[in-house]
Design a protein around this motif. Structure first.
Motif, PDB file in Angstrom:
ATOM      1  N   MET A   1      46.960 -12.045  46.167  1.00 31.80           N
ATOM      2  CA  MET A   1      46.077 -10.900  46.309  1.00 31.80           C
ATOM      3  C   MET A   1      45.683 -10.346  44.936  1.00 31.80           C
ATOM      4  O   MET A   1      44.526 -10.083  44.695  1.00 31.80           O
ATOM      5  CB  MET A   1      46.755  -9.790  47.116  1.00 31.80           C
ATOM      6  N   ALA A   2      46.651 -10.191  44.027  1.00 22.18           N
ATOM      7  CA  ALA A   2      46.353  -9.653  42.706  1.00 22.18           C
ATOM      8  C   ALA A   2      45.442 -10.603  41.938  1.00 22.18           C
ATOM      9  O   ALA A   2      44.575 -10.155  41.186  1.00 22.18           O
ATOM     10  CB  ALA A   2      47.646  -9.412  41.941  1.00 22.18           C
ATOM     11  N   GLU A   3      45.621 -11.899  42.145  1.00 21.63           N
ATOM     12  CA  GLU A   3      44.788 -12.874  41.454  1.00 21.63           C
ATOM     13  C   GLU A   3      43.330 -12.740  41.884  1.00 21.63           C
ATOM     14  O   GLU A   3      42.423 -12.816  41.058  1.00 21.63           O
ATOM     15  CB  GLU A   3      45.298 -14.295  41.726  1.00 21.63           C
ATOM     16  N   ILE A   4      43.107 -12.507  43.169  1.00 24.11           N
ATOM     17  CA  ILE A   4      41.745 -12.327  43.673  1.00 24.11           C
ATOM     18  C   ILE A   4      41.117 -11.092  43.038  1.00 24.11           C
ATOM     19  O   ILE A   4      39.979 -11.131  42.564  1.00 24.11           O
ATOM     20  CB  ILE A   4      41.727 -12.240  45.217  1.00 24.11           C
ATOM     21  N   THR A   5      41.855  -9.994  43.007  1.00 21.22           N
ATOM     22  CA  THR A   5      41.343  -8.758  42.419  1.00 21.22           C
ATOM     23  C   THR A   5      41.020  -8.957  40.940  1.00 21.22           C
ATOM     24  O   THR A   5      39.974  -8.504  40.457  1.00 21.22           O
ATOM     25  CB  THR A   5      42.352  -7.610  42.608  1.00 21.22           C
ATOM     26  N   GLN A   6      41.875  -9.668  40.208  1.00 14.52           N
ATOM     27  CA  GLN A   6      41.624  -9.928  38.796  1.00 14.52           C
ATOM     28  C   GLN A   6      40.364 -10.772  38.611  1.00 14.52           C
ATOM     29  O   GLN A   6      39.556 -10.512  37.712  1.00 14.52           O
ATOM     30  CB  GLN A   6      42.824 -10.633  38.161  1.00 14.52           C
ATOM     31  N   LEU A   7      40.190 -11.759  39.458  1.00 14.06           N
ATOM     32  CA  LEU A   7      38.994 -12.599  39.362  1.00 14.06           C
ATOM     33  C   LEU A   7      37.736 -11.794  39.703  1.00 14.06           C
ATOM     34  O   LEU A   7      36.688 -11.980  39.079  1.00 14.06           O
ATOM     35  CB  LEU A   7      39.128 -13.823  40.267  1.00 14.06           C
ATOM     36  N   LEU A   8      37.828 -10.911  40.683  1.00 17.57           N
ATOM     37  CA  LEU A   8      36.690 -10.069  41.036  1.00 17.57           C
ATOM     38  C   LEU A   8      36.299  -9.178  39.855  1.00 17.57           C
ATOM     39  O   LEU A   8      35.109  -8.994  39.575  1.00 17.57           O
ATOM     40  CB  LEU A   8      37.012  -9.220  42.268  1.00 17.57           C
ATOM     41  N   GLN A   9      37.284  -8.656  39.172  1.00 21.06           N
ATOM     42  CA  GLN A   9      37.004  -7.832  37.990  1.00 21.06           C
ATOM     43  C   GLN A   9      36.395  -8.674  36.867  1.00 21.06           C
ATOM     44  O   GLN A   9      35.504  -8.216  36.156  1.00 21.06           O
ATOM     45  CB  GLN A   9      38.277  -7.136  37.515  1.00 21.06           C
ATOM     46  N   SER A  10      36.861  -9.902  36.707  1.00 20.79           N
ATOM     47  CA  SER A  10      36.297 -10.799  35.689  1.00 20.79           C
ATOM     48  C   SER A  10      34.840 -11.121  35.993  1.00 20.79           C
ATOM     49  O   SER A  10      33.996 -11.184  35.085  1.00 20.79           O
ATOM     50  CB  SER A  10      37.095 -12.101  35.615  1.00 20.79           C
ATOM     51  N   ILE A  11      34.535 -11.336  37.264  1.00 22.65           N
ATOM     52  CA  ILE A  11      33.143 -11.596  37.664  1.00 22.65           C
ATOM     53  C   ILE A  11      32.282 -10.385  37.327  1.00 22.65           C
ATOM     54  O   ILE A  11      31.175 -10.525  36.813  1.00 22.65           O
ATOM     55  CB  ILE A  11      33.058 -11.942  39.169  1.00 22.65           C
ATOM     56  N   GLU A  12      32.809  -9.203  37.613  1.00 25.28           N
ATOM     57  CA  GLU A  12      32.067  -7.966  37.328  1.00 25.28           C
ATOM     58  C   GLU A  12      31.750  -7.854  35.839  1.00 25.28           C
ATOM     59  O   GLU A  12      30.690  -7.381  35.456  1.00 25.28           O
ATOM     60  CB  GLU A  12      32.893  -6.766  37.779  1.00 25.28           C
ATOM     61  N   HIS A  13      32.650  -8.346  34.994  1.00 27.24           N
ATOM     62  CA  HIS A  13      32.462  -8.274  33.544  1.00 27.24           C
ATOM     63  C   HIS A  13      31.663  -9.454  33.007  1.00 27.24           C
ATOM     64  O   HIS A  13      31.536  -9.627  31.806  1.00 27.24           O
ATOM     65  CB  HIS A  13      33.809  -8.178  32.847  1.00 27.24           C
ATOM     66  N   GLY A  14      31.154 -10.311  33.885  1.00 24.47           N
ATOM     67  CA  GLY A  14      30.251 -11.377  33.469  1.00 24.47           C
ATOM     68  C   GLY A  14      30.889 -12.730  33.205  1.00 24.47           C
ATOM     69  O   GLY A  14      30.224 -13.615  32.682  1.00 24.47           O
ATOM     70  N   ASP A  15      32.144 -12.928  33.560  1.00 27.40           N
ATOM     71  CA  ASP A  15      32.806 -14.224  33.356  1.00 27.40           C
ATOM     72  C   ASP A  15      32.307 -15.200  34.422  1.00 27.40           C
ATOM     73  O   ASP A  15      32.678 -15.108  35.588  1.00 27.40           O
ATOM     74  CB  ASP A  15      34.322 -14.054  33.442  1.00 27.40           C
ATOM     75  N   SER A  16      31.461 -16.147  34.025  1.00 24.87           N
ATOM     76  CA  SER A  16      30.856 -17.079  34.994  1.00 24.87           C
ATOM     77  C   SER A  16      31.881 -18.053  35.563  1.00 24.87           C
ATOM     78  O   SER A  16      31.723 -18.549  36.677  1.00 24.87           O
ATOM     79  CB  SER A  16      29.705 -17.845  34.338  1.00 24.87           C
ATOM     80  N   ARG A  17      32.930 -18.350  34.834  1.00 27.55           N
ATOM     81  CA  ARG A  17      33.943 -19.281  35.341  1.00 27.55           C
ATOM     82  C   ARG A  17      34.861 -18.635  36.371  1.00 27.55           C
ATOM     83  O   ARG A  17      35.515 -19.329  37.138  1.00 27.55           O
ATOM     84  CB  ARG A  17      34.748 -19.864  34.196  1.00 27.55           C
ATOM     85  N   ALA A  18      34.891 -17.316  36.405  1.00 26.32           N
ATOM     86  CA  ALA A  18      35.767 -16.629  37.361  1.00 26.32           C
ATOM     87  C   ALA A  18      35.340 -16.907  38.798  1.00 26.32           C
ATOM     88  O   ALA A  18      36.192 -17.062  39.683  1.00 26.32           O
ATOM     89  CB  ALA A  18      35.779 -15.132  37.091  1.00 26.32           C
ATOM     90  N   SER A  19      34.030 -16.996  39.054  1.00 24.08           N
ATOM     91  CA  SER A  19      33.577 -17.270  40.418  1.00 24.08           C
ATOM     92  C   SER A  19      33.969 -18.679  40.856  1.00 24.08           C
ATOM     93  O   SER A  19      34.238 -18.914  42.034  1.00 24.08           O
ATOM     94  CB  SER A  19      32.078 -17.054  40.561  1.00 24.08           C
ATOM     95  N   GLU A  20      34.027 -19.610  39.910  1.00 23.41           N
ATOM     96  CA  GLU A  20      34.477 -20.968  40.234  1.00 23.41           C
ATOM     97  C   GLU A  20      35.950 -20.975  40.626  1.00 23.41           C
ATOM     98  O   GLU A  20      36.375 -21.760  41.466  1.00 23.41           O
ATOM     99  CB  GLU A  20      34.257 -21.897  39.043  1.00 23.41           C
ATOM    100  N   LYS A  21      36.728 -20.101  40.021  1.00 24.22           N
ATOM    101  CA  LYS A  21      38.147 -20.000  40.352  1.00 24.22           C
ATOM    102  C   LYS A  21      38.364 -19.213  41.640  1.00 24.22           C
ATOM    103  O   LYS A  21      39.337 -19.439  42.353  1.00 24.22           O
ATOM    104  CB  LYS A  21      38.901 -19.314  39.217  1.00 24.22           C
ATOM    105  N   LEU A  22      37.446 -18.283  41.925  1.00 26.34           N
ATOM    106  CA  LEU A  22      37.587 -17.439  43.111  1.00 26.34           C
ATOM    107  C   LEU A  22      37.340 -18.205  44.408  1.00 26.34           C
ATOM    108  O   LEU A  22      38.065 -18.020  45.385  1.00 26.34           O
ATOM    109  CB  LEU A  22      36.620 -16.253  43.025  1.00 26.34           C
ATOM    110  N   LEU A  23      36.335 -19.054  44.426  1.00 29.97           N
ATOM    111  CA  LEU A  23      35.951 -19.742  45.659  1.00 29.97           C
ATOM    112  C   LEU A  23      37.117 -20.454  46.346  1.00 29.97           C
ATOM    113  O   LEU A  23      37.324 -20.249  47.547  1.00 29.97           O
ATOM    114  CB  LEU A  23      34.789 -20.701  45.427  1.00 29.97           C
TER     115      LEU A  23
END
Length: 185
Positions: A1-23
């Motif tokens: 759960m925390a990993e998902i939230t961290q990735l969501l925050q990374s996406i918000e900050h413009g990290d394009s690779r975070a969405s690849e990790k989130l899926l």
């Protein structure tokens, strides 16, 4: 759960690779919700759960507002995206079924047959928009349960209320929506 939230925050900050990790982390749950929603559709549905998830993914991550407060907010956005896709699909089918751009007749003079499943989705969507204006929390319960395929427990966790409150909101919303839809048909 925390990993998902961290990735969501990374996406918000413009990290394009975070969405690849989130899926991969959210795909199974999104597909489960899509399959549950499509299972309630009438036979002949051409949209498959995988296609619904992929289209919703493109809408929520591909462009637009990409700020999510947490996991629940993200899955709520996914449910809303799935709802919009199903509504657009129903409208497209209804438009094609009704002759596309052909001249329309005055509906007041026609005797209407029973509504099709796509028309029911459209009626529910129209009623849901009216409920949203009147009571956003009850409309959110309907969105998550009907279009998202969430259980009462999942809805309760998502919106931060008790399961009993979700049951009360769902019972009220179903009765309210039934009255509005019955008045429309």
């Amino acid at each position: 759960m925390a990993e998902i939230t961290q990735l969501l925050q990374s996406i918000e900050h413009g990290d394009s690779r975070a969405s690849e990790k989130l899926l991969p982390l959210v795909y199974d749950e999104l597909r489960r919700h899509a399959a549950a929603r499509l299972a309630r559709e009438a036979g002949g549905q051409t949209l498959q759960p995988t296609a619904l998830v992929h289209e919703a993914w493109l809408r929520i991550v591909g462009h637009g507002d990409r700020t999510w407060q947490n996991r629940a907010h993200f899955f709520g956005a996914a449910a809303e995206a799935m709802r919009r896709i199903l509504i657009e699909n129903a409208r497209r089918k209804s438009r094609l079924k009704r002759g596309g751009s052909q001249l329309r007749l005055d509906i007041e003079q026609l005797e209407l047959a029973a509504t099709t499943p796509d028309e029911k989705v459209l009626l529910i969507d129209e009623a849901l928009e009216r409920l949203q204006a009147q009571d956003p929390e009850k409309a959110r319960v309907v969105l998550l349960k009907f279009f998202g395929g969430y259980t009462n427990q999942e809805v309760a966790e998502s919106i931060g209320v008790t399961e009993r409150t979700v049951e009360r909101h769902w019972a009220y919303a179903k009765a309210w929506l039934f009255q509005i839809i019955r008045a429309q048909t």
